[in-house]
Design a protein around this motif. Structure first.
Motif, short mmCIF file in Angstrom:
data_model
loop_
_atom_site.label_atom_id
_atom_site.label_comp_id
_atom_site.label_asym_id
_atom_site.label_seq_id
_atom_site.Cartn_x
_atom_site.Cartn_y
_atom_site.Cartn_z
N ALA A 125 0.90 -1.34 0.00
CA ALA A 125 -0.18 0.01 -0.06
C ALA A 125 0.87 1.38 -0.02
N ILE A 126 0.65 2.20 -0.95
CA ILE A 126 1.14 3.41 -0.98
C ILE A 126 0.35 4.48 -0.44
N THR A 127 0.92 5.50 0.39
CA THR A 127 -0.08 6.49 1.13
C THR A 127 -0.12 7.62 0.05
N VAL A 128 -1.04 8.49 -0.03
CA VAL A 128 -1.40 9.62 -0.78
C VAL A 128 -1.60 10.72 0.09
N ASP A 129 -1.58 12.02 -0.30
CA ASP A 129 -1.96 13.26 0.47
C ASP A 129 -3.37 13.62 -0.19
N ASP A 130 -3.38 13.43 -1.29
CA ASP A 130 -4.85 13.83 -1.95
C ASP A 130 -5.18 12.79 -3.03
N MET A 131 -6.22 11.88 -2.35
CA MET A 131 -6.60 10.84 -3.23
C MET A 131 -7.37 11.30 -4.59
N PRO A 132 -8.08 12.21 -4.79
CA PRO A 132 -8.64 12.46 -6.10
C PRO A 132 -7.48 12.90 -7.00
N SER A 133 -6.48 13.60 -6.58
CA SER A 133 -5.32 14.12 -7.24
C SER A 133 -4.50 12.88 -7.93
N ALA A 134 -4.44 12.02 -6.85
CA ALA A 134 -3.48 10.77 -7.21
C ALA A 134 -4.18 9.82 -8.22
N ILE A 135 -5.38 9.78 -7.87
CA ILE A 135 -6.12 8.98 -9.07
C ILE A 135 -6.04 9.43 -10.52
N ALA A 136 -6.32 10.88 -10.45
CA ALA A 136 -6.34 11.45 -11.97
C ALA A 136 -5.18 11.57 -12.44
N TYR A 137 -4.09 11.66 -11.62
CA TYR A 137 -2.42 11.52 -12.11
C TYR A 137 -2.29 10.13 -12.70
N LEU A 138 -2.65 9.18 -12.11
CA LEU A 138 -2.45 7.60 -12.39
C LEU A 138 -3.26 7.46 -13.72
N LYS A 139 -4.39 7.81 -13.88
CA LYS A 139 -5.22 7.87 -15.14
C LYS A 139 -4.67 8.41 -16.30
N GLU A 140 -4.14 9.67 -15.97
CA GLU A 140 -3.51 10.41 -16.81
C GLU A 140 -1.96 9.76 -17.54
N LYS A 141 -1.46 8.86 -16.70
CA LYS A 141 -0.21 8.34 -17.11
C LYS A 141 -0.72 6.73 -17.47
N GLY A 142 -1.88 6.44 -17.94
CA GLY A 142 -2.38 5.05 -18.44
C GLY A 142 -2.39 4.05 -17.37
N VAL A 143 -2.32 4.43 -16.11
CA VAL A 143 -2.30 3.23 -15.31
C VAL A 143 -3.67 2.89 -15.12
N THR A 144 -3.79 1.56 -15.02
CA THR A 144 -5.23 1.02 -14.93
C THR A 144 -5.43 0.80 -13.25
N ILE A 145 -6.86 1.48 -12.91
CA ILE A 145 -7.25 1.78 -11.68
C ILE A 145 -8.18 0.36 -11.36
N SER A 146 -7.66 -0.57 -10.77
CA SER A 146 -8.57 -1.71 -10.72
C SER A 146 -9.74 -1.74 -9.61
N ARG A 147 -9.52 -0.76 -8.71
CA ARG A 147 -10.66 -0.61 -7.65
C ARG A 147 -10.91 0.78 -7.32
N GLU A 148 -11.78 1.74 -7.90
CA GLU A 148 -11.92 3.08 -7.53
C GLU A 148 -11.86 3.32 -5.89
N PRO A 149 -11.38 4.49 -5.71
CA PRO A 149 -11.54 4.55 -4.22
C PRO A 149 -12.71 4.74 -3.48
N MET A 150 -12.63 4.26 -2.23
CA MET A 150 -13.91 4.04 -1.56
C MET A 150 -13.66 4.71 0.02
N SER A 151 -14.55 5.35 0.78
CA SER A 151 -14.47 5.76 2.03
C SER A 151 -14.45 4.79 2.90
N LEU A 152 -13.36 4.75 3.74
CA LEU A 152 -13.39 3.48 5.06
C LEU A 152 -13.66 4.51 6.09
#
Length: 128
Positions: free
Chosen positions: A80-107
């Motif tokens: 697991a890798i921690t991030v400070d800003d989940m929406p920005s991190a997910i947008a960045y990964l998608k922009e780089k063509g990385v597959t998001i296998s499970r969209e973020p969810m609140s726990l």
């Protein structure tokens, strides 16, 4: 006094060392700290160490490695890798063509999602 201090590193097996180094350094920001060619006698052709903050990752290249199992098996599950800003991190990964296998969810106290590295290995992304 405990004799065990911390986890030293996590190992990931790859069939494509160059692609894995590129993924972990260029997309996730790891720093390559060492790289060694091996003779292949134990199936390993290359070993690389990378660092992200105070976390170390060891990549082992096994060109003939078995594919990732299609269902869970007993053993290590994921890093697991921690991030400070989940929406920005997910947008960045998608922009780089990385597959998001499970969209973020609140726990409740955190957000958790998953993405795949260049080998198809699931990695967790967590914002506390």
């Amino acid at each position: 006094m405990p004799m065990f201090n911390r986890i030293d590193h996590t190992e990931i097996i790859t069939r494509d060392m160059a692609g894995s180094i590129k993924f972990y350094t260029e997309i996730l920001g790891f720093e390559l700290t060492s790289n060694h060619k091996m003779d292949g006698s134990r199936g390993i052709t290359e070993i690389s160490f990378l660092k992200l903050g105070d976390t170390s990752l060891e990549l082992l290249e096994f060109p003939d490695a078995e594919p990732i199992p299609s269902k869970p098996q007993v053993g290590y599950r994921m890093m697991a890798i921690t991030v400070d800003d989940m929406p920005s991190a997910i947008a960045y990964l998608k922009e780089k063509g990385v597959t998001i296998s499970r969209e973020p969810m609140s726990l409740g106290e955190s957000w958790r999602g998953e993405f795949l590295d260049n080998n198809g290995i699931a990695l967790e992304i967590r914002q506390w």
